[in-house]
Each structure stands twice: as C-alpha cells, then as structure tokens.
Design an enzyme around this catalytic site. Structure first.
Site, PDB file in Angstrom:
ATOM      1  N   GLY A 276     -17.680   8.630 -70.558  1.00  0.00           N
ATOM      2  CA  GLY A 276     -16.803   7.620 -71.128  1.00  0.00           C
ATOM      3  C   GLY A 276     -17.199   6.221 -70.714  1.00  0.00           C
ATOM      4  O   GLY A 276     -17.831   5.485 -71.463  1.00  0.00           O
ATOM      5  N   CYS A 352       3.401 -14.519 -65.171  1.00  0.00           N
ATOM      6  CA  CYS A 352       4.199 -15.072 -64.075  1.00  0.00           C
ATOM      7  C   CYS A 352       4.240 -14.102 -62.892  1.00  0.00           C
ATOM      8  O   CYS A 352       5.306 -13.647 -62.461  1.00  0.00           O
ATOM      9  CB  CYS A 352       5.602 -15.378 -64.573  1.00  0.00           C
ATOM     10  SG  CYS A 352       5.661 -16.598 -65.888  1.00  0.00           S
ATOM     11  N   TYR A 381     -11.998   1.183 -70.497  1.00  0.00           N
ATOM     12  CA  TYR A 381     -10.825   0.985 -69.651  1.00  0.00           C
ATOM     13  C   TYR A 381     -10.449  -0.494 -69.568  1.00  0.00           C
ATOM     14  O   TYR A 381     -10.219  -1.037 -68.490  1.00  0.00           O
ATOM     15  CB  TYR A 381     -11.056   1.585 -68.265  1.00  0.00           C
ATOM     16  CG  TYR A 381     -11.345   3.057 -68.324  1.00  0.00           C
ATOM     17  CD1 TYR A 381     -10.353   3.953 -68.709  1.00  0.00           C
ATOM     18  CD2 TYR A 381     -12.611   3.558 -68.062  1.00  0.00           C
ATOM     19  CE1 TYR A 381     -10.618   5.311 -68.814  1.00  0.00           C
ATOM     20  CE2 TYR A 381     -12.882   4.912 -68.169  1.00  0.00           C
ATOM     21  CZ  TYR A 381     -11.878   5.785 -68.540  1.00  0.00           C
ATOM     22  OH  TYR A 381     -12.141   7.133 -68.648  1.00  0.00           O
TER      23      TYR A 381
END
Length: 404
Positions: A276, A352, A381
């Site tokens: 992957g 934030c 990812y």
C-alpha cells in the site's frame, strides 16, 4: 476533481493556479502523478519472482483514479471494509482479499457474493461467525488464518505481531483453531496471513520475517496434512519520511524473494504481498500556501492554508513531514511581506489546536507568506485518514495528472 496535462505535475498545477487566480483564495490541493504511479507499480510487479502475487492495499489510498491506474498491473486488491469492497467491485473483477479485525456479518455475507477470493480469520469468534453464515448460505468459505507471531519480528514504526494487539490469533493457539476450521465442512483453509508491521525500513529484516512465515506455514501444513499453499506476508514496507535519501531497499527485497523462490519452488507455495504505502506514497504531494510567518517566544512559525485535517500523518506520528518550498514572487498586498531567512521554522495548520503541526523546527533557506509548500509522500495515508471537517474549513482540490 480536475485532470490536467502533465508537464512537471505539481509545478504545472501551481503555475496555472497563480496565472488564473482572480481572488484571494489560497492554493491548497492534493496532486497525484498517475504516470509515476503506473511506472512505479510496473517496476514492483516486474521485480517479483513467479510464485508471488501482488495485491494493492486499498486502505493506503482508495481514490478511484489510483485504483484505475493500478488495476491493469496488480493481481488483486486487499480490502478491509464493505466500502472498500464496493469501490473495487465497481471497477474490476480481479480477486480481493478481505481482512480486518472487526468484520460485520453483513460484510462477510457481502464478501461471499462478490469477487472476494479469501477472507482472513482473526479470532475464534470470527471463525464461528463465518461457519454460521456459511451454513445459512450453504457455501464453503476460503480463508486465511491470520497469525500473531509469538516473537517480535521488526523494529518498524507500528507492530501488529509479536506483541499484544487486536490482530490475528496468538501463534500458540493456531493448532487449536486449525483443528476447528478443518473440522467444519463450511471452511476451506487456504493458507496463513502474517501481516506484522507498518513502515518497516529494513529490507533484510523483512526477508527474515518472510522466511519465518514460510517455515511456520510449511510446518503447520505438514503437521495437519493440509494443502494450504498460500503464505500472505502482508505489506508494511516503509517510506523513510525522516531521511528520504535512504529509502527502503526494494532491490534487496526482490533479490531475497527470488532466492526464496528457488529454495521453495518444489513446495508449490504462493506468496501474497499486500503493498500500500510503498506503492502510492511518492505519487502524491500535498500542496498548500503559506498564510503567515511569525515569531513567538523566540521561535519561528509558518501558518499554512490547510494542516492536519488534510494531512494527519505528521501530527499522528509527531514527525516533520518531508517538504520543499516553492517560491512565489507575486505579492498582492501593499504592505510588508513577512518571512524568514536561514532559520528553523515550525509549520502549523489553520486549526485551533497546538497539535496541528506538520513540520517541527526544520531549517529553511527562505520562507515567506504567499510561498507554497510541497509535502512529499502524500499519496498514501494522507487525505483519507484525516479529520476533514474539524472547524469546517474548505476541502483541498484533488488533482490527478496524466500525460494522456
């Protein structure tokens, strides 16, 4: 989704955005080079000996253009959910492997109705549920027993075997679960699955792990008189985010696999690899504009349009993600442009929270508000593992670049 002609991929995208920009909307995008992906995947496939089968681990990046690019090259796809199953089923009839520690009944039933060739068994309870569903449907389920080895097998970033985890069956319990599986007329044990690590960077350690998997599989086959030729060693081959100039030595792995082929070819083994991250990471870049450069308590910070809600990996792993700065000469404001020169900078996002950090105190030659940062190895990812809607900022563009 926008598709553009390829010149230099990311640089072409940035140049076109600057040229056409008529608002103050900052640049923010994922840019994928599908030509690079295709060539890279072809090289991986061609390097494998005849007893290997190459599967793409869809969890790394399930974007449709990525799957479409890989479909002609790979032997099949490793999926870990009903959603991934649906994405693959919609574009190919190639085989799927279905893994994951928490399969729902609906997913197991759906796998039996699609082109899923093998299901991983992760526990005694999951085996019993598969037998129950198979009995109701009057079918036989081909399975791979996932083994959590009793010994640790690597120093990789994340370990899923050789340590207590939610994955697989403890190696010491394999004889017991094998007897139960072999006794059921609704289960056909096709082999063993050993996915044990994530982001391993040591090719020799990976070969040692594969050798262990083969030997244990052969021992169980002999002990129980089985014809179970599949040894699925999973993936876990890494990207060196901290030192990109020292990548995983694929050539060493490929040579070792060739040696294994010659040693074990009389055993009629089939070795499955689920690649992957190593397949797709380098084809993608996360591209984002610097909104501000400032100094607090003697340390320099750059604030970007975007952040960990787009690219969560560096915040999750507490690392500096590899990047380079693409300088933009244009400055559209009538006042001073903030910037730093030959200084260390922490690159933070627009969220934030102080955890929204992609780069930690890395030196830059020059970085100014209005410049663009290009984060490498964002093709795996990246977007799909990130918390997209925290603070409800706009999503980035997704650009797929291909010559044709």
């Amino acid at each position: 989704m926008l598709t553009i002609e390829k010149k230099t991929a990311v640089e072409t995208y940035i140049a076109e955005k600057i040229e056409k920009r008529d608002t103050g909307e900052p640049i923010c995008a994922y840019v994928y080079d599908l030509d690079y992906l295709e060539n890279h995947a072809e090289k991986i496939k061609q390097s494998l000996p005849p007893f290997c089968r190459l599967y793409y681990a869809v969890k790394a990046n399930p974007e449709k253009p990525i799957l479409e690019t890989l479909e002609p090259i790979v032997d099949g796809f490793e999926v870990a959910s009903y959603g991934e199953m649906q994405k693959v089923s919609g574009l190919t009839e190639k085989a799927m492997l279905f893994g994951g520690p928490g399969k729902k009944d609906k997913e197991i039933a759906s796998a039996l109705e699609s082109n899923v060739d093998y299901l991983n068994v992760e526990s005694f309870h999951e085996l019993n549920r598969m037998i129950y569903i198979a009995e109701q449907k009057g079918v036989k389920i081909p399975v791979l027993l996932r083994v959590n080895l009793k010994d640790n097998v690597s120093d990789s970033h994340i370990r899923m075997s050789g340590v207590p985890t939610q994955f697989g069956v403890d190696e010491r319990d394999i004889p017991v679960i094998l007897l139960e599986a072999l006794a059921s007329p609704h289960i056909e044990v096709k082999g063993f699955h050993f996915h044990a690590m994530s982001n391993n960077l040591d090719a020799q350690a990976h070969l040692q792990f594969i050798g262990t998997c083969i030997e244990k599989s052969l021992a169980w086959q002999n002990e129980f008189g089985m014809e179970a030729p599949i040894v699925n060693v999973g993936g876990g081959i890494g990207i060196n985010y901290l030192n990109p100039d020292q990548p995983f030595e694929w050539e060493v792995l490929a040579k070792g696999l060739e040696d294994f082929y010659h040693i074990y070819q009389h055993q009629s083994l089939t070795l499955f690899l689920e690649i992957g991250r190593y397949m797709t990471a380098e084809c993608g870049s996360y591209v984002t504009e610097v909104l501000d450069v400032k100094t607090n308590h003697g340390e320099h910070f750059a604030v970007i349009r975007g952040g960990s809600h787009h690219l969560r990996l560096p915040a999750a792993w507490k690392m500096s993600h590899p990047f380079h700065v693409h300088s933009i000469d244009e400055w559209r404001y009538p006042f001073e442009r903030p910037g730093i020169f030959d200084e260390a900078v922490t690159v933070a996002g627009e969220l934030c929270t102080p955890n929204d950090v992609l780069v930690r105190k890395e030196n830059v030659k020059e970085l100014r508000a209005g410049d663009v940062m290009i984060f490498r190895f964002a093709g795996a990812y990246g977007w799909t593992i990130s918390h997209h809607d925290f603070l409800s900022h706009p999503h980035p563009e997704h650009i797929f670049v291909k010559k044709d």
